[in-house]
Design an enzyme around this catalytic site. Sequence first.
Site, PDB file in Angstrom:
ATOM      1  N   SER A 143       0.843  -1.197   0.000  1.00  0.00           N
ATOM      2  CA  SER A 143       0.000   0.000   0.000  1.00  0.00           C
ATOM      3  C   SER A 143       0.875   1.243   0.000  1.00  0.00           C
ATOM      4  O   SER A 143       1.997   1.225   0.525  1.00  0.00           O
ATOM      5  CB  SER A 143      -0.896   0.019   1.247  1.00  0.00           C
ATOM      6  OG  SER A 143      -1.590   1.244   1.369  1.00  0.00           O
ATOM      7  N   TYR A 156      -2.067   0.227  10.576  1.00  0.00           N
ATOM      8  CA  TYR A 156      -2.191  -0.353   9.246  1.00  0.00           C
ATOM      9  C   TYR A 156      -0.934  -0.082   8.425  1.00  0.00           C
ATOM     10  O   TYR A 156      -0.394  -0.992   7.765  1.00  0.00           O
ATOM     11  CB  TYR A 156      -3.415   0.229   8.543  1.00  0.00           C
ATOM     12  CG  TYR A 156      -3.577  -0.223   7.113  1.00  0.00           C
ATOM     13  CD1 TYR A 156      -4.009  -1.512   6.817  1.00  0.00           C
ATOM     14  CD2 TYR A 156      -3.287   0.636   6.052  1.00  0.00           C
ATOM     15  CE1 TYR A 156      -4.153  -1.935   5.501  1.00  0.00           C
ATOM     16  CE2 TYR A 156      -3.429   0.223   4.735  1.00  0.00           C
ATOM     17  CZ  TYR A 156      -3.859  -1.062   4.469  1.00  0.00           C
ATOM     18  OH  TYR A 156      -3.994  -1.471   3.175  1.00  0.00           O
TER      19      TYR A 156
END
Length: 210
Positions: A143, A156
């Site tokens: 990501s 995250y």
Amino acid sequence: MTLKDKTIIVTGASSGIGERLAHQIASQGGNLLLTARSEEKLTNLQTELKELYSIDCRIYKADLLDLNAWKSALNKMISDVPRIDAIINNAGFGIFDKVEEESKWEDTENMFRLNVFALIQGIQQLLPHFISNRAGHIVNIASQAGKISTPKSASYAATKHAVIGFSNALRLEVEDYGIYVTSVNLGPVATNFFHVADPSGTYQKSVSNI
């Protein structure tokens, strides 16, 4: 490189990015080993892919938060087919909160368990197969959160930092075996991911301006 007649594992395949990846691979003649938690969704997807593209598609129900279940599913994949050419580690989830507001340690632990530990365990288990074939491709869906810091994504982002770091080191270790390692650093994608990660929608609004 052509995907025709290649056999590719896709995790988290029952919806979102994983589902679309499965369609894309199948449309190019690739065969699929799909895993996710929902057997019903996997079965429906399997039927659709076989009817549309006439490829071999096998499904394996497993919750990757349960590392033993994931290990068993992967063992069955390896025994079911003569050769696996690639794995796309797509399964993952996020919970977006400010660190001071994070109330459930379980959420953080599960993010690491799925986004990092399941990914590493699966690769370790599959690597001897790739090494013996002197070929293989490992694709880790990371990501931009692992590269660019944003508020509410600390835990995250830490998992995706780990995926990127692991991928970069692994790439150096396996290049002499003819094995490729790719990390894909996506930005926000409009899937059900954000229904869990950010029900309020505030994170999506903040990153849309970046």
